[in-house]
Design a protein around this motif. Structure first.
Motif, mmCIF file in Angstrom:
data_model
loop_
_atom_site.group_PDB
_atom_site.id
_atom_site.type_symbol
_atom_site.label_atom_id
_atom_site.label_comp_id
_atom_site.label_asym_id
_atom_site.label_seq_id
_atom_site.Cartn_x
_atom_site.Cartn_y
_atom_site.Cartn_z
ATOM 1 N N MET A 57 0.857 -1.187 0.000
ATOM 2 C CA MET A 57 0.000 0.000 0.000
ATOM 3 C C MET A 57 0.891 1.234 0.000
ATOM 4 O O MET A 57 1.992 1.203 0.548
ATOM 5 C CB MET A 57 -0.885 0.027 1.259
ATOM 6 N N PRO A 58 0.417 2.330 -0.596
ATOM 7 C CA PRO A 58 1.200 3.564 -0.539
ATOM 8 C C PRO A 58 1.306 4.056 0.911
ATOM 9 O O PRO A 58 0.421 3.809 1.723
ATOM 10 C CB PRO A 58 0.406 4.550 -1.389
ATOM 11 N N GLY A 59 2.398 4.720 1.204
ATOM 12 C CA GLY A 59 2.592 5.214 2.568
ATOM 13 C C GLY A 59 3.043 4.084 3.470
ATOM 14 O O GLY A 59 4.116 3.518 3.297
ATOM 15 N N MET A 60 2.204 3.717 4.401
ATOM 16 C CA MET A 60 2.518 2.662 5.363
ATOM 17 C C MET A 60 2.232 1.291 4.747
ATOM 18 O O MET A 60 1.105 1.002 4.382
ATOM 19 C CB MET A 60 1.657 2.866 6.621
ATOM 20 N N ASP A 61 3.267 0.434 4.634
ATOM 21 C CA ASP A 61 3.014 -0.898 4.090
ATOM 22 C C ASP A 61 2.344 -1.786 5.142
ATOM 23 O O ASP A 61 2.241 -1.424 6.312
ATOM 24 C CB ASP A 61 4.286 -1.537 3.512
ATOM 25 N N GLY A 62 1.884 -2.943 4.694
ATOM 26 C CA GLY A 62 1.125 -3.833 5.565
ATOM 27 C C GLY A 62 1.889 -4.362 6.763
ATOM 28 O O GLY A 62 1.315 -4.552 7.834
ATOM 29 N N LEU A 63 3.192 -4.602 6.599
ATOM 30 C CA LEU A 63 3.969 -5.102 7.742
ATOM 31 C C LEU A 63 4.151 -4.021 8.800
ATOM 32 O O LEU A 63 4.107 -4.299 9.998
ATOM 33 C CB LEU A 63 5.328 -5.633 7.275
ATOM 34 N N ILE A 70 -0.193 -4.784 16.327
ATOM 35 C CA ILE A 70 0.232 -5.742 17.359
ATOM 36 C C ILE A 70 0.722 -5.009 18.608
ATOM 37 O O ILE A 70 0.471 -5.444 19.729
ATOM 38 C CB ILE A 70 1.306 -6.692 16.799
ATOM 39 N N GLU A 71 1.396 -3.885 18.408
ATOM 40 C CA GLU A 71 1.844 -3.090 19.558
ATOM 41 C C GLU A 71 0.637 -2.592 20.348
ATOM 42 O O GLU A 71 0.624 -2.602 21.574
ATOM 43 C CB GLU A 71 2.675 -1.902 19.063
ATOM 44 N N ARG A 72 -0.383 -2.167 19.640
ATOM 45 C CA ARG A 72 -1.594 -1.650 20.279
ATOM 46 C C ARG A 72 -2.456 -2.773 20.849
ATOM 47 O O ARG A 72 -3.070 -2.613 21.908
ATOM 48 C CB ARG A 72 -2.395 -0.847 19.250
ATOM 49 N N PHE A 73 -2.524 -3.898 20.119
ATOM 50 C CA PHE A 73 -3.388 -5.024 20.502
ATOM 51 C C PHE A 73 -2.587 -6.322 20.465
ATOM 52 O O PHE A 73 -2.679 -7.090 19.492
ATOM 53 C CB PHE A 73 -4.591 -5.136 19.555
ATOM 54 N N ALA A 88 11.205 -14.084 1.511
ATOM 55 C CA ALA A 88 11.635 -13.071 2.484
ATOM 56 C C ALA A 88 10.437 -12.367 3.113
ATOM 57 O O ALA A 88 10.416 -12.111 4.320
ATOM 58 C CB ALA A 88 12.565 -12.054 1.829
ATOM 59 N N LEU A 89 9.427 -12.061 2.304
ATOM 60 C CA LEU A 89 8.227 -11.408 2.834
ATOM 61 C C LEU A 89 7.465 -12.355 3.754
ATOM 62 O O LEU A 89 7.005 -11.958 4.820
ATOM 63 C CB LEU A 89 7.322 -10.936 1.698
ATOM 64 N N LYS A 90 7.355 -13.623 3.357
ATOM 65 C CA LYS A 90 6.682 -14.605 4.211
ATOM 66 C C LYS A 90 7.365 -14.674 5.581
ATOM 67 O O LYS A 90 6.707 -14.706 6.614
ATOM 68 C CB LYS A 90 6.713 -15.990 3.573
ATOM 69 N N LYS A 91 8.695 -14.684 5.571
ATOM 70 C CA LYS A 91 9.441 -14.780 6.836
ATOM 71 C C LYS A 91 9.233 -13.544 7.703
ATOM 72 O O LYS A 91 9.104 -13.653 8.926
ATOM 73 C CB LYS A 91 10.923 -15.013 6.562
ATOM 74 N N LYS A 92 9.181 -12.361 7.087
ATOM 75 C CA LYS A 92 8.930 -11.133 7.854
ATOM 76 C C LYS A 92 7.537 -11.168 8.477
ATOM 77 O O LYS A 92 7.361 -10.786 9.636
ATOM 78 C CB LYS A 92 9.071 -9.903 6.956
ATOM 79 N N ALA A 93 6.551 -11.628 7.709
ATOM 80 C CA ALA A 93 5.182 -11.725 8.224
ATOM 81 C C ALA A 93 5.128 -12.715 9.392
ATOM 82 O O ALA A 93 4.542 -12.425 10.438
ATOM 83 C CB ALA A 93 4.224 -12.148 7.109
ATOM 84 N N GLU A 94 5.757 -13.862 9.213
ATOM 85 C CA GLU A 94 5.770 -14.881 10.269
ATOM 86 C C GLU A 94 6.506 -14.397 11.515
ATOM 87 O O GLU A 94 6.108 -14.710 12.633
ATOM 88 C CB GLU A 94 6.376 -16.175 9.742
ATOM 89 N N ALA A 95 7.574 -13.616 11.325
ATOM 90 C CA ALA A 95 8.329 -13.083 12.464
ATOM 91 C C ALA A 95 7.462 -12.165 13.322
ATOM 92 O O ALA A 95 7.648 -12.082 14.540
ATOM 93 C CB ALA A 95 9.572 -12.347 11.985
ATOM 94 N N LEU A 96 6.503 -11.506 12.691
ATOM 95 C CA LEU A 96 5.567 -10.651 13.431
ATOM 96 C C LEU A 96 4.423 -11.460 14.039
ATOM 97 O O LEU A 96 3.623 -10.929 14.799
ATOM 98 C CB LEU A 96 4.971 -9.591 12.508
#
Length: 124
Positions: A57-63, A70-73, A88-96
């Motif tokens: 997404m423009p501006g703030m990406d989904g990760l 997650i910080e808020r909830f 690499a994207l899958k691993k970043k998502a899973e890390a979160l």
């Protein structure tokens, strides 16, 4: 009342995900946003039961949005929706702690995400 957050800069994608959720759970509330800042404003301090967030997404990406949610909830189930299937994207998502949902959007993928998020199956 169960609320699900749907964030995607594509109106078509937002509508598709929202339609699938509404068809499975017509009594749920669906909060939609076209970007990260709008999503954070709309949820405020009220935790949704789950979130489906586009990655690109423009501006703030989904990760980045997912990390803020997650910080808020803490513990919020988040599905990262994207056509970018790079490992690499899958691993970043899973890390979160997020689930990776590959586009194209299908009812089965959204249903599987909601089920894995611990949200009940609709009553027949």
């Amino acid at each position: 009342m169960t609320t699900v957050l749907v964030v995607d800069d594509s109106r078509l994608a937002r509508d598709m995900v929202s339609h699938v959720i509404a068809s499975l759970h017509p009594d749920w509330t669906i909060v939609v946003a076209a970007g990260g800042e709008e999503a954070l404003q709309k949820v405020g301090t009220s935790a949704p039961a789950a979130a489906v967030v586009d990655y690109n997404m423009p501006g703030m990406d989904g990760l980045t949005l997912a990390a803020g949610l997650i910080e808020r909830f803490p513990g919020l189930p988040i599905g990262i929706l994207t056509a970018n299937v790079q490992e690499a994207l899958k691993k970043k998502a899973e890390a979160l702690g997020c689930r990776f949902i590959a586009k194209p959007i299908t009812s089965d993928k959204i249903r599987a995400f909601l089920s894995e998020a611990g949200l009940s199956e609709p009553k027949p």
